[in-house]
Design a protein around this motif. Sequence first.
Motif, PDB file in Angstrom:
ATOM      1  N   MET A 138      -2.389 -11.377   8.252  1.00 51.97           N
ATOM      2  CA  MET A 138      -1.238 -10.614   7.994  1.00 51.97           C
ATOM      3  C   MET A 138      -1.358  -9.104   8.688  1.00 51.97           C
ATOM      4  N   PRO A 139      -0.117  -8.818   9.246  1.00 57.58           N
ATOM      5  CA  PRO A 139      -0.166  -7.339   9.822  1.00 57.58           C
ATOM      6  C   PRO A 139      -0.118  -6.328   8.951  1.00 57.58           C
ATOM      7  N   VAL A 140      -0.577  -4.988   9.447  1.00 58.06           N
ATOM      8  CA  VAL A 140      -0.757  -3.924   8.436  1.00 58.06           C
ATOM      9  C   VAL A 140       0.865  -3.718   8.022  1.00 58.06           C
ATOM     10  N   ASN A 141       1.088  -3.498   6.704  1.00 61.66           N
ATOM     11  CA  ASN A 141       2.348  -3.201   6.170  1.00 61.66           C
ATOM     12  C   ASN A 141       2.664  -1.805   6.666  1.00 61.66           C
ATOM     13  N   PRO A 142       4.062  -1.647   7.198  1.00 63.68           N
ATOM     14  CA  PRO A 142       4.451  -0.583   7.744  1.00 63.68           C
ATOM     15  C   PRO A 142       5.003   0.298   6.460  1.00 63.68           C
TER      16      PRO A 142
ATOM     17  N   SER B   6      -1.543  -4.411   1.916  1.00 63.25           N
ATOM     18  CA  SER B   6      -1.657  -3.301   3.068  1.00 63.25           C
ATOM     19  C   SER B   6      -1.947  -3.997   4.267  1.00 63.25           C
ATOM     20  N   GLY B   7      -2.421  -5.144   4.505  1.00 61.16           N
ATOM     21  CA  GLY B   7      -2.745  -5.747   5.588  1.00 61.16           C
ATOM     22  C   GLY B   7      -3.906  -5.254   6.641  1.00 61.16           C
ATOM     23  N   ILE B   8      -4.707  -4.335   5.730  1.00 66.33           N
ATOM     24  CA  ILE B   8      -5.905  -3.800   6.247  1.00 66.33           C
ATOM     25  C   ILE B   8      -7.177  -4.435   5.790  1.00 66.33           C
ATOM     26  N   ALA B   9      -7.674  -5.250   6.672  1.00 58.57           N
ATOM     27  CA  ALA B   9      -9.107  -5.971   6.279  1.00 58.57           C
ATOM     28  C   ALA B   9     -10.138  -5.263   6.751  1.00 58.57           C
TER      29      ALA B   9
ATOM     30  N   ASN C  75      -2.735  -4.669  17.672  1.00 63.93           N
ATOM     31  CA  ASN C  75      -3.598  -4.129  16.688  1.00 63.93           C
ATOM     32  C   ASN C  75      -2.629  -2.953  15.974  1.00 63.93           C
ATOM     33  N   ALA C  76      -3.112  -2.395  14.946  1.00 67.00           N
ATOM     34  CA  ALA C  76      -2.561  -1.131  14.198  1.00 67.00           C
ATOM     35  C   ALA C  76      -3.319  -0.172  14.039  1.00 67.00           C
TER      36      ALA C  76
ATOM     37  N   ALA D 153     -10.117  24.884  -8.595  1.00 69.51           N
ATOM     38  CA  ALA D 153      -8.615  26.099  -8.946  1.00 69.51           C
ATOM     39  C   ALA D 153      -7.573  25.493  -8.217  1.00 69.51           C
ATOM     40  N   GLY D 154      -7.778  24.277  -7.622  1.00 71.75           N
ATOM     41  CA  GLY D 154      -6.518  23.791  -6.952  1.00 71.75           C
ATOM     42  C   GLY D 154      -6.424  24.484  -5.455  1.00 71.75           C
ATOM     43  N   ASP D 155      -7.150  25.174  -4.923  1.00 68.10           N
ATOM     44  CA  ASP D 155      -7.155  26.015  -3.543  1.00 68.10           C
ATOM     45  C   ASP D 155      -7.325  24.846  -2.623  1.00 68.10           C
ATOM     46  N   HIS D 156      -6.675  24.666  -1.485  1.00 72.73           N
ATOM     47  CA  HIS D 156      -7.080  23.880  -0.290  1.00 72.73           C
ATOM     48  C   HIS D 156      -8.495  24.182   0.212  1.00 72.73           C
ATOM     49  N   VAL D 157      -9.232  23.187   0.628  1.00 71.22           N
ATOM     50  CA  VAL D 157     -10.407  23.314   1.306  1.00 71.22           C
ATOM     51  C   VAL D 157     -10.397  23.010   2.642  1.00 71.22           C
ATOM     52  N   VAL D 158     -10.037  21.660   2.671  1.00 68.41           N
ATOM     53  CA  VAL D 158      -9.969  21.196   4.100  1.00 68.41           C
ATOM     54  C   VAL D 158      -9.109  19.864   4.056  1.00 68.41           C
ATOM     55  N   THR D 159      -8.415  19.723   5.177  1.00 73.65           N
ATOM     56  CA  THR D 159      -7.360  18.520   5.529  1.00 73.65           C
ATOM     57  C   THR D 159      -8.367  17.746   6.373  1.00 73.65           C
ATOM     58  N   SER D 160      -8.386  16.184   5.913  1.00 70.50           N
ATOM     59  CA  SER D 160      -9.390  15.532   6.548  1.00 70.50           C
ATOM     60  C   SER D 160      -8.456  14.348   7.041  1.00 70.50           C
ATOM     61  N   THR D 161      -8.203  14.302   8.447  1.00 67.42           N
ATOM     62  CA  THR D 161      -7.184  13.329   9.000  1.00 67.42           C
ATOM     63  C   THR D 161      -7.910  11.961   9.524  1.00 67.42           C
ATOM     64  N   SER D 162      -7.740  10.934   9.281  1.00 70.18           N
ATOM     65  CA  SER D 162      -8.527   9.789   9.832  1.00 70.18           C
ATOM     66  C   SER D 162      -7.617   8.694  10.425  1.00 70.18           C
ATOM     67  N   VAL D 163      -7.898   8.232  11.458  1.00 67.27           N
ATOM     68  CA  VAL D 163      -7.206   7.170  12.030  1.00 67.27           C
ATOM     69  C   VAL D 163      -8.233   5.852  12.127  1.00 67.27           C
ATOM     70  N   LEU D 164      -7.634   4.699  11.496  1.00 66.26           N
ATOM     71  CA  LEU D 164      -8.251   3.509  11.264  1.00 66.26           C
ATOM     72  C   LEU D 164      -7.609   2.543  12.445  1.00 66.26           C
ATOM     73  N   LEU D 165      -8.348   1.733  13.132  1.00 66.50           N
ATOM     74  CA  LEU D 165      -7.814   0.658  13.985  1.00 66.50           C
ATOM     75  C   LEU D 165      -8.246  -0.503  13.429  1.00 66.50           C
ATOM     76  N   VAL D 166      -6.814  -1.202  12.947  1.00 66.90           N
ATOM     77  CA  VAL D 166      -6.997  -2.573  12.326  1.00 66.90           C
ATOM     78  C   VAL D 166      -6.758  -3.782  13.535  1.00 66.90           C
ATOM     79  N   GLY D 167      -7.560  -4.458  13.652  1.00 65.58           N
ATOM     80  CA  GLY D 167      -7.535  -5.457  14.475  1.00 65.58           C
ATOM     81  C   GLY D 167      -6.798  -6.655  14.093  1.00 65.58           C
ATOM     82  N   ALA D 168      -5.957  -7.351  14.971  1.00 68.49           N
ATOM     83  CA  ALA D 168      -4.837  -8.230  14.677  1.00 68.49           C
ATOM     84  C   ALA D 168      -5.590  -9.503  13.977  1.00 68.49           C
ATOM     85  N   GLY D 169      -4.904  -9.806  13.005  1.00 67.92           N
ATOM     86  CA  GLY D 169      -5.585 -11.081  12.198  1.00 67.92           C
ATOM     87  C   GLY D 169      -5.482 -12.271  13.085  1.00 67.92           C
ATOM     88  N   GLU D 170      -5.969 -13.367  12.522  1.00 69.59           N
ATOM     89  CA  GLU D 170      -6.007 -14.498  13.174  1.00 69.59           C
ATOM     90  C   GLU D 170      -4.604 -15.341  13.065  1.00 69.59           C
TER      91      GLU D 170
END
Length: 148
Positions: free
Chosen positions: A1-5, A77-80, A118-119, A131-148
């Motif tokens: 299943m492809p990653v769900n856009p 999600s299509g993320i395996a 891939n996605a 206190a609800g104050d911003h500390v850090v924004t952490s950005t990740s990119v996951l590479l999801v391989g194509a399914g069978e």
Amino acid sequence: MPVNPELVGHAFPPTDPYLVGREKVREFARAVFASDPQHVDPAAARALGYRDVVAPPTFAMVVQDLTLQQLLAVPDSGIALERTVHAEQRFRYTRPIVAGDELTAQLSVTAVRTLGGNALVTSEAEITDAAGDHVVTSTSVLLVGAGE
């Protein structure tokens, strides 16, 4: 299943608070070979103006991982996990993470794009203190391989 856009724009509920422990910071510092005294010695951290040991910058991944677990749990999600590689990581700090912080994170999926069958799934975790104050924004990119 492809990653769900349709994941793009999805915001997950905030995580339960994560209490940053001094020993966790020390363990993480040793694991990533962060040898500055501020990471392991409270007196050295206080001399720099912090209330306790300061976590290395990549420590934010410990908190962001809680949000990524939410993403991986989405049934359509299509993320395996067995086809997923952590491709990129960025941090944008307002202030360092310090032992004693109680942090909460909220993940949003900001992009899903295809690349050679891939996605690439980009997400941002906004990490705030008790206190609800911003500390850090952490950005990740996951590479999801194509399914069978």
